[in-house]
Design an enzyme around this catalytic site. Structure first.
Site, PDB file in Angstrom:
ATOM      1  N   GLU A  18     -30.927  77.319 136.128  1.00 46.58           N
ATOM      2  CA  GLU A  18     -31.808  76.697 135.141  1.00 46.58           C
ATOM      3  C   GLU A  18     -31.336  75.292 134.763  1.00 46.58           C
ATOM      4  OE1 GLU A  18     -34.547  78.036 134.541  1.00 46.58           O
ATOM      5  OE2 GLU A  18     -34.342  80.171 134.926  1.00 46.58           O
ATOM      6  N   GLU A  77     -37.322  74.887 131.194  1.00 44.85           N
ATOM      7  CA  GLU A  77     -36.104  75.315 131.890  1.00 44.85           C
ATOM      8  C   GLU A  77     -34.917  75.359 130.915  1.00 44.85           C
ATOM      9  OE1 GLU A  77     -36.549  76.613 134.599  1.00 44.85           O
ATOM     10  OE2 GLU A  77     -38.118  75.566 135.697  1.00 44.85           O
ATOM     11  N   HIS A 101     -35.047  78.507 129.196  1.00 47.59           N
ATOM     12  CA  HIS A 101     -34.539  79.582 130.058  1.00 47.59           C
ATOM     13  C   HIS A 101     -33.016  79.565 130.095  1.00 47.59           C
ATOM     14  CE1 HIS A 101     -38.569  79.530 132.494  1.00 47.59           C
ATOM     15  NE2 HIS A 101     -38.725  79.912 131.244  1.00 47.59           N
ATOM     16  N   GLU A 131     -37.926  76.448 142.770  1.00 43.71           N
ATOM     17  CA  GLU A 131     -38.523  77.579 142.051  1.00 43.71           C
ATOM     18  C   GLU A 131     -38.451  78.855 142.896  1.00 43.71           C
ATOM     19  OE1 GLU A 131     -39.544  77.641 138.927  1.00 43.71           O
ATOM     20  OE2 GLU A 131     -39.277  75.500 138.568  1.00 43.71           O
ATOM     21  N   GLU A 148     -40.787  81.540 137.208  1.00 42.72           N
ATOM     22  CA  GLU A 148     -40.535  80.768 138.438  1.00 42.72           C
ATOM     23  C   GLU A 148     -41.803  80.728 139.287  1.00 42.72           C
ATOM     24  OE1 GLU A 148     -37.710  79.306 138.636  1.00 42.72           O
ATOM     25  OE2 GLU A 148     -36.614  80.430 137.121  1.00 42.72           O
ATOM     26  N   HIS A 162     -44.319  78.347 137.685  1.00 41.24           N
ATOM     27  CA  HIS A 162     -43.910  76.940 137.879  1.00 41.24           C
ATOM     28  C   HIS A 162     -44.143  76.499 139.324  1.00 41.24           C
ATOM     29  CE1 HIS A 162     -40.991  77.094 134.212  1.00 41.24           C
ATOM     30  NE2 HIS A 162     -42.262  77.138 133.882  1.00 41.24           N
TER      31      HIS A 162
END
Lengths: 189, 72
Positions: free
Chosen positions: A35, A64, A67, A135, A165, A168
């Site tokens: 991340e 991110e 995360h 990703e 993920e 994204h």
């Protein structure tokens, strides 16, 4: 600038003290496809990408970091108050020597984070393709961590992060489509 | 038909001291528009030409620098 909300993006719960699992999870904290690498990569690429996709990189890069904070909380909870003997038994003896129980940006093998993990090529297609690849690699890493984990509470959070993920990756693919589109066909030269 | 280069106008702040480049471009080569190469795609008439271009198929050729851009 950023505003900070003092809560996690998705709740993090851990069933038991499990430093071995923390050692694996740290791959998403300071690993090549983790991340931190994702956040730094996207937020840095913003400056030189066509303006139509700057906002996307800004939003995903920011997420991110949310995360990263979830991963940090997971690692912290998995190792909190673990004895040096427990850490040593989990393969974290060398981590303990250098960091006590503190978190640090390294991968599951203890290799410190490096910006050599990320790239900003300046070519918008090359940069977005790297982002898509990142990703997918992060999604795979989450899958393998879930495979190794026997903590259902932790896995709930990991499954959430894995799904992000996927979302994204699709957004970056959409960004490529936007940059591929024929826009003003007028010649400028 | 697609174009090999796209253009965009970046934001220019009144406080950007470097002489602004008002129009920027980036390369969008043919592979971005081909999901899977179809069979029987036309080839260059001569092997020499194909060698020069680095591909057997004109549809896959991507010029660089931008031939429309002067002074490159």
């Amino acid at each position: 600038m950023w505003y900070y909300e003092k809560k996690l993006q998705y709740p993090v719960k851990v069933r038991e003290c499990n430093p071995r699992l923390a050692k694996f999870l740290v791959e998403q904290y300071g690993g090549a496809d983790g991340e931190l690498a994702a956040a730094l990569r996207y937020l840095n690429q913003r400056y030189t990408i066509p303006d139509k996709v700057i906002g996307l990189l800004n939003d995903i890069g920011t997420e991110e970091f949310a995360h990263l904070e979830m991963i940090a909380t997971m690692i912290y909870k998995l190792t909190k108050d673990a004895t040096p003997e427990q850490l040593k038994a989990a393969g974290l003896g060398d981590h303990y020597v250098a960091h006590d129980s503190a978190l640090f940006y390294n991968n599951a093998s203890g290799v410190p984070f490096t910006t050599a993990y990320i790239q900003a090529k300046g070519d918008p297609i090359a940069d977005l393709y790297e982002d898509i690849a990142a990703e997918e690699k992060a999604r795979a890493t989450y899958q393998w961590i879930i495979d190794l984990s026997d903590d259902p509470d932790l896995n709930d959070g990991l499954k959430y992060l894995r799904e992000r993920e996927i979302v994204h990756s699709l957004r970056f693919r959409e960004a490529v489509e936007i940059l591929k589109e024929e826009r003003d066909r007028k010649k400028f030269f | 038909m697609f174009t090999q280069f796209k253009y965009w106008k970046p934001y220019i702040s009144p406080f950007d001291p470097c002489e602004p480049i008002r129009i920027k471009s980036y390369s969008t080569p043919p592979q971005l528009y081909i999901q899977f190469q179809p069979p029987g795609l036309p080839q260059y008439p001569t092997a020499k030409q194909a060698l020069h271009c680095g591909t057997l198929w004109p549809d896959l050729f991507s010029p660089y620098p931008n031939p429309e851009k002067k002074g490159n």
